[in-house]
Design a protein around this motif. Sequence first.
Motif, PDB file in Angstrom:
ATOM      1  N   PHE B  81      97.267  43.969  79.058  1.00 22.39           N
ATOM      2  CA  PHE B  81      97.719  43.100  80.269  1.00 22.39           C
ATOM      3  C   PHE B  81      96.906  43.850  81.551  1.00 22.39           C
ATOM      4  CE2 PHE B  81     100.563  41.515  83.631  1.00 22.39           C
ATOM      5  CZ  PHE B  81     100.420  39.979  83.108  1.00 22.39           C
ATOM      6  N   PHE B  82      97.017  45.291  81.559  1.00 18.74           N
ATOM      7  CA  PHE B  82      96.281  46.008  82.443  1.00 18.74           C
ATOM      8  C   PHE B  82      94.777  45.910  82.799  1.00 18.74           C
ATOM      9  CE2 PHE B  82      94.695  50.070  84.319  1.00 18.74           C
ATOM     10  CZ  PHE B  82      95.211  49.980  85.611  1.00 18.74           C
ATOM     11  N   VAL B  83      94.165  45.794  81.703  1.00 19.50           N
ATOM     12  CA  VAL B  83      92.703  45.720  81.454  1.00 19.50           C
ATOM     13  C   VAL B  83      92.363  44.310  82.102  1.00 19.50           C
ATOM     14  CG1 VAL B  83      90.839  45.515  79.947  1.00 19.50           C
ATOM     15  CG2 VAL B  83      92.340  47.395  79.953  1.00 19.50           C
ATOM     16  N   ILE B  84      93.285  43.347  81.466  1.00 18.54           N
ATOM     17  CA  ILE B  84      92.747  41.902  81.997  1.00 18.54           C
ATOM     18  C   ILE B  84      93.281  41.751  83.440  1.00 18.54           C
ATOM     19  CG2 ILE B  84      93.498  39.418  81.853  1.00 18.54           C
ATOM     20  CD1 ILE B  84      94.060  40.006  78.790  1.00 18.54           C
ATOM     21  N   SER B  85      93.960  42.244  84.099  1.00 16.59           N
ATOM     22  CA  SER B  85      94.564  42.115  85.509  1.00 16.59           C
ATOM     23  C   SER B  85      93.498  42.761  86.290  1.00 16.59           C
ATOM     24  CB  SER B  85      95.735  42.974  85.529  1.00 16.59           C
ATOM     25  OG  SER B  85      96.835  42.215  84.854  1.00 16.59           O
ATOM     26  N   LEU B  86      93.016  43.982  85.810  1.00 15.16           N
ATOM     27  CA  LEU B  86      92.005  44.631  86.557  1.00 15.16           C
ATOM     28  C   LEU B  86      90.707  43.866  86.709  1.00 15.16           C
ATOM     29  CD1 LEU B  86      91.710  48.525  85.541  1.00 15.16           C
ATOM     30  CD2 LEU B  86      92.144  47.497  87.678  1.00 15.16           C
ATOM     31  N   GLY B  87      90.265  43.215  85.453  1.00  8.65           N
ATOM     32  CA  GLY B  87      89.024  42.231  85.332  1.00  8.65           C
ATOM     33  C   GLY B  87      89.384  41.107  86.365  1.00  8.65           C
ATOM     34  N   SER B  88      90.638  40.403  86.490  1.00 14.15           N
ATOM     35  CA  SER B  88      90.772  39.529  87.340  1.00 14.15           C
ATOM     36  C   SER B  88      90.720  40.044  88.870  1.00 14.15           C
ATOM     37  CB  SER B  88      92.190  38.819  87.133  1.00 14.15           C
ATOM     38  OG  SER B  88      92.408  38.645  85.809  1.00 14.15           O
TER      39      SER B  88
END
Lengths: 64, 163
Positions: B81-88
């Motif tokens: 979730f953290f990685v996807i949020s960072l990408g967003s």
Amino acid sequence: MKNKIKVFRAMHDMTQEDLAKAIGVTRQTILAIEKGKYIPSLDLAFRISRHFKVNIEEVFTYED
Amino acid sequence: MRIKQNIFYLLVGVIALIEVAIFWLSLQLDRPLFIQVAVIIGILLLYFTHKNVEKGFEDERTQFIAQKAAMSTLWVFWVIFFVISLGSIIIGLNRPFSIRPPSFPGSHSPPPDIEFPVPLVGPESFNRLGFFQLGMLCLMIFLYIGFRMYYGRKYGASDGDEE
């Protein structure tokens, strides 16, 4: 942690199922403890040794 | 009154069907509050019913396995979730903010009139967000089942080993 549950079971002529029912756990738990895959809690270890009417050290041996 | 596990699963199925019907109704009437309230009521109903279900045999090993699986799920899910949020966030920050560059005193040329595209937050954005979050929830369930199986094998033993 080594244990002699299998030996004590044989001495008391008990199956894993009998012991599991007597101390209130599943047979899989007894099997996992015997195979050394699961280390029981202190409470369960005491229940097992009390069931065989021996000290906990006689059933369970701690190894580094 | 104690109810059997199978009856409970039937109840889960019936509630799920009702939820689907309310979802459809909510969509037709364009009222998201209907399905939101219905889901909360459904979960509360299942929570209080689950307390009266005759449970299968559980011991400290099964509880230990469930605890380990839950913790591992939490950790893996957190990282994903953290990685996807960072990408967003990176994608979001890479777009213009519709702010005019400042004009400095003494500079003769005024900043050019540039029209920045204003990002629109429309219904399709909410739709995508909703599906994304549902996907993440499904991932969480699959992760938990996977970890349950892994720890079940690690701290368990095969069934046919009676001696």
